[in-house]
Structures are given as structure tokens and as C-alpha cells.
Design a protein around this motif. Structure first.
Motif, PDB file in Angstrom:
ATOM      1  N   VAL A   1      25.569  48.056  26.772  1.00  0.00           N
ATOM      2  CA  VAL A   1      26.237  47.031  27.571  1.00  0.00           C
ATOM      3  C   VAL A   1      27.742  47.264  27.598  1.00  0.00           C
ATOM      4  CG1 VAL A   1      26.779  44.552  27.679  1.00  0.00           C
ATOM      5  CG2 VAL A   1      24.430  45.301  27.294  1.00  0.00           C
ATOM      6  N   ILE A   2      28.313  47.599  26.464  1.00  0.00           N
ATOM      7  CA  ILE A   2      29.761  47.868  26.398  1.00  0.00           C
ATOM      8  C   ILE A   2      30.109  49.031  27.317  1.00  0.00           C
ATOM      9  CG2 ILE A   2      31.639  48.653  24.889  1.00  0.00           C
ATOM     10  CD1 ILE A   2      30.749  45.691  24.485  1.00  0.00           C
ATOM     11  N   LYS A   3      29.293  50.072  27.274  1.00  0.00           N
ATOM     12  CA  LYS A   3      29.521  51.249  28.122  1.00  0.00           C
ATOM     13  C   LYS A   3      29.351  50.887  29.598  1.00  0.00           C
ATOM     14  CE  LYS A   3      27.866  55.909  29.019  1.00  0.00           C
ATOM     15  NZ  LYS A   3      26.805  56.872  28.799  1.00  0.00           N
ATOM     16  N   ASP A   4      28.261  50.170  29.936  1.00  0.00           N
ATOM     17  CA  ASP A   4      27.993  49.801  31.329  1.00  0.00           C
ATOM     18  C   ASP A   4      29.115  48.966  31.938  1.00  0.00           C
ATOM     19  OD1 ASP A   4      25.586  51.155  31.182  1.00  0.00           O
ATOM     20  OD2 ASP A   4      24.339  49.334  31.075  1.00  0.00           O
ATOM     21  N   PHE A   5      29.712  48.098  31.139  1.00  0.00           N
ATOM     22  CA  PHE A   5      30.789  47.245  31.636  1.00  0.00           C
ATOM     23  C   PHE A   5      32.156  47.925  31.561  1.00  0.00           C
ATOM     24  CE2 PHE A   5      27.611  43.937  31.231  1.00  0.00           C
ATOM     25  CZ  PHE A   5      27.906  43.119  32.311  1.00  0.00           C
ATOM     26  N   GLY A   6      32.197  49.127  31.004  1.00  0.00           N
ATOM     27  CA  GLY A   6      33.453  49.860  30.921  1.00  0.00           C
ATOM     28  C   GLY A   6      34.473  49.226  29.998  1.00  0.00           C
ATOM     29  N   LEU A   7      33.990  48.480  28.997  1.00  0.00           N
ATOM     30  CA  LEU A   7      34.896  47.820  28.061  1.00  0.00           C
ATOM     31  C   LEU A   7      35.498  48.851  27.102  1.00  0.00           C
ATOM     32  CD1 LEU A   7      32.733  44.677  27.292  1.00  0.00           C
ATOM     33  CD2 LEU A   7      34.610  44.882  28.927  1.00  0.00           C
ATOM     34  N   THR A   8      36.743  48.623  26.741  1.00  0.00           N
ATOM     35  CA  THR A   8      37.453  49.593  25.902  1.00  0.00           C
ATOM     36  C   THR A   8      37.615  49.092  24.475  1.00  0.00           C
ATOM     37  OG1 THR A   8      39.558  48.673  26.612  1.00  0.00           O
ATOM     38  CG2 THR A   8      38.727  50.565  27.850  1.00  0.00           C
ATOM     39  N   ILE A   9      36.534  48.587  23.918  1.00  0.00           N
ATOM     40  CA  ILE A   9      36.598  48.164  22.520  1.00  0.00           C
ATOM     41  C   ILE A   9      35.883  49.207  21.673  1.00  0.00           C
ATOM     42  CG2 ILE A   9      36.706  45.712  23.072  1.00  0.00           C
ATOM     43  CD1 ILE A   9      33.751  45.516  22.317  1.00  0.00           C
ATOM     44  N   ASP A  10      36.252  49.302  20.426  1.00  0.00           N
ATOM     45  CA  ASP A  10      35.611  50.236  19.503  1.00  0.00           C
ATOM     46  C   ASP A  10      34.328  49.586  18.984  1.00  0.00           C
ATOM     47  OD1 ASP A  10      34.843  52.055  17.588  1.00  0.00           O
ATOM     48  OD2 ASP A  10      36.798  52.141  16.589  1.00  0.00           O
ATOM     49  N   ILE A  11      33.256  49.719  19.763  1.00  0.00           N
ATOM     50  CA  ILE A  11      32.009  49.041  19.433  1.00  0.00           C
ATOM     51  C   ILE A  11      31.400  49.577  18.142  1.00  0.00           C
ATOM     52  CG2 ILE A  11      30.552  50.541  20.864  1.00  0.00           C
ATOM     53  CD1 ILE A  11      30.118  46.725  20.245  1.00  0.00           C
ATOM     54  N   GLU A  12      31.589  50.856  17.866  1.00  0.00           N
ATOM     55  CA  GLU A  12      31.056  51.422  16.615  1.00  0.00           C
ATOM     56  C   GLU A  12      31.684  50.720  15.408  1.00  0.00           C
ATOM     57  OE1 GLU A  12      28.610  53.569  16.278  1.00  0.00           O
ATOM     58  OE2 GLU A  12      28.400  54.111  18.389  1.00  0.00           O
ATOM     59  N   LYS A  13      32.989  50.543  15.467  1.00  0.00           N
ATOM     60  CA  LYS A  13      33.687  49.867  14.372  1.00  0.00           C
ATOM     61  C   LYS A  13      33.245  48.412  14.274  1.00  0.00           C
ATOM     62  CE  LYS A  13      38.234  48.646  12.634  1.00  0.00           C
ATOM     63  NZ  LYS A  13      39.620  48.403  12.976  1.00  0.00           N
TER      64      LYS A  13
ATOM     65  N   ILE B   1      30.430  47.071  15.227  1.00  0.00           N
ATOM     66  CA  ILE B   1      29.065  47.013  14.705  1.00  0.00           C
ATOM     67  C   ILE B   1      29.059  47.268  13.199  1.00  0.00           C
ATOM     68  CG2 ILE B   1      26.834  48.215  14.684  1.00  0.00           C
ATOM     69  CD1 ILE B   1      27.160  48.495  17.764  1.00  0.00           C
ATOM     70  N   SER B   2      29.813  48.249  12.755  1.00  0.00           N
ATOM     71  CA  SER B   2      29.822  48.548  11.317  1.00  0.00           C
ATOM     72  C   SER B   2      30.405  47.396  10.499  1.00  0.00           C
ATOM     73  CB  SER B   2      30.578  49.850  11.024  1.00  0.00           C
ATOM     74  OG  SER B   2      31.966  49.691  11.214  1.00  0.00           O
ATOM     75  N   GLU B   3      31.315  46.636  11.106  1.00  0.00           N
ATOM     76  CA  GLU B   3      31.896  45.481  10.420  1.00  0.00           C
ATOM     77  C   GLU B   3      30.977  44.265  10.412  1.00  0.00           C
ATOM     78  OE1 GLU B   3      35.549  44.877  12.521  1.00  0.00           O
ATOM     79  OE2 GLU B   3      36.595  46.477  11.440  1.00  0.00           O
ATOM     80  N   THR B   4      30.107  44.158  11.426  1.00  0.00           N
ATOM     81  CA  THR B   4      29.287  42.951  11.533  1.00  0.00           C
ATOM     82  C   THR B   4      27.821  43.146  11.167  1.00  0.00           C
ATOM     83  OG1 THR B   4      29.061  43.370  13.893  1.00  0.00           O
ATOM     84  CG2 THR B   4      30.715  41.770  13.223  1.00  0.00           C
ATOM     85  N   ASP B   5      27.288  44.334  11.340  1.00  0.00           N
ATOM     86  CA  ASP B   5      25.897  44.595  10.953  1.00  0.00           C
ATOM     87  C   ASP B   5      25.895  44.872   9.457  1.00  0.00           C
ATOM     88  OD1 ASP B   5      23.180  45.139  10.895  1.00  0.00           O
ATOM     89  OD2 ASP B   5      23.388  47.155  11.721  1.00  0.00           O
ATOM     90  N   THR B   6      26.112  43.821   8.707  1.00  0.00           N
ATOM     91  CA  THR B   6      26.346  43.960   7.263  1.00  0.00           C
ATOM     92  C   THR B   6      25.142  44.494   6.501  1.00  0.00           C
ATOM     93  OG1 THR B   6      25.796  41.621   6.990  1.00  0.00           O
ATOM     94  CG2 THR B   6      28.137  42.186   7.195  1.00  0.00           C
ATOM     95  N   ASP B   7      23.943  44.268   7.010  1.00  0.00           N
ATOM     96  CA  ASP B   7      22.760  44.784   6.313  1.00  0.00           C
ATOM     97  C   ASP B   7      22.346  46.173   6.827  1.00  0.00           C
ATOM     98  OD1 ASP B   7      21.728  44.098   8.783  1.00  0.00           O
ATOM     99  OD2 ASP B   7      20.330  42.590   8.004  1.00  0.00           O
ATOM    100  N   ARG B   8      23.129  46.715   7.766  1.00  0.00           N
ATOM    101  CA  ARG B   8      22.919  48.053   8.319  1.00  0.00           C
ATOM    102  C   ARG B   8      21.507  48.252   8.875  1.00  0.00           C
ATOM    103  NH1 ARG B   8      27.714  47.669   8.278  1.00  0.00           N
ATOM    104  NH2 ARG B   8      29.068  48.484   6.712  1.00  0.00           N
ATOM    105  N   SER B   9      20.969  47.216   9.481  1.00  0.00           N
ATOM    106  CA  SER B   9      19.602  47.259   9.992  1.00  0.00           C
ATOM    107  C   SER B   9      19.492  47.906  11.370  1.00  0.00           C
ATOM    108  CB  SER B   9      19.041  45.838  10.068  1.00  0.00           C
ATOM    109  OG  SER B   9      19.779  45.078  11.012  1.00  0.00           O
TER     110      SER B   9
END
Length: 110
Positions: free
Chosen positions: A75-87, A89-97
Motif C-alpha cells: 500500500v505504501i508503494k502503491d500510494f507513492g508515500l515516502t516513509i521508511d515503512i521498513e523502519k 514496521i520494525s518499530e511497531t511489529d514488536t513480536d516480529r510476527s
């Protein structure tokens, strides 16, 4: 304000601001009621937008379910958003699921 409160809700609103315990509200007390209602509505709207986004990405209206991190990246890619989604996700997917539940998603949206 687009509301239709019950008699009990009206009594509760009045009792919250009836500083002189008259059982009636003066103009200044009325303004407090309006301010309280605006604050309550703003809080509800903030969460409504988050829930709507969660549902759009695959979550459930009752805040259950999970969103795939791959779906988020897509979705981030499709909307052309310029946020570091990997970072993000790594900060919020705390259980790394590889999945984001509502609590994690809500934290991501802050």
C-alpha cells in the motif's frame, strides 16, 4: 451537533457542569457542555479513522485480526508515500510476527 441524547445523558451532561447545583445551567455552564461534547467527538473521530484504515487493510471492525506487513509495504508503494515503512514496521511489529494487530497498527499511526 448531530446528537440525540437520552434524558439520562442530558442529566449527566448538566450534572458535570452545574457548578452551583441549581439543576439548571447558565450560559457559561452551557459552554462547558459544548466543549466537553466537542472533545468527546474529536476523540471518537480520531479512533474512527484509525479503525477505518485498519479495516481497509484487512483488519476487523471490532479491532481483531491482523494486517500483513507485506500488505502495508504494498500500500505504501502503491500510494507513492515516502516513509521508511521498513523502519516503521520494525518499530511497531514488536513480536516480529510479520503481522500487525490493531494495537501495533494504532501505535504505527501516531
Amino acid at each position: 451537533m448531530g446528537q440525540n441524547p437520552t434524558e439520562e445523558e442530558i442529566f449527566q451532561m448538566i450534572s458535570q457542569v452545574d457548578d452551583d447545583n441549581s439543576g439548571e445551567i447558565e450560559f457559561a455552564e452551557f459552554l462547558k457542555v459544548i466543549e466537553n461534547q466537542k472533545t468527546t467527538a474529536a476523540k471518537a473521530n480520531d479512533e474512527t479513522d484509525t479503525i477505518d484504515a485498519f479495516i481497509a487493510l484487512g483488519g476487523q471492525p471490532n479491532k481483531t485480526g491482523e494486517i500483513s506487513t507485506d500488505k502495508l509495504k504494498e500500500v505504501i508503494k502503491d500510494f507513492g508515500l515516502t516513509i521508511d515503512i521498513e523502519k516503521l514496521i520494525s518499530e511497531t511489529d514488536t513480536d516480529r510476527s510479520g503481522k500487525v494487530d490493531y494495537s501495533e497498527f494504532k501505535n504505527m499511526m501516531k
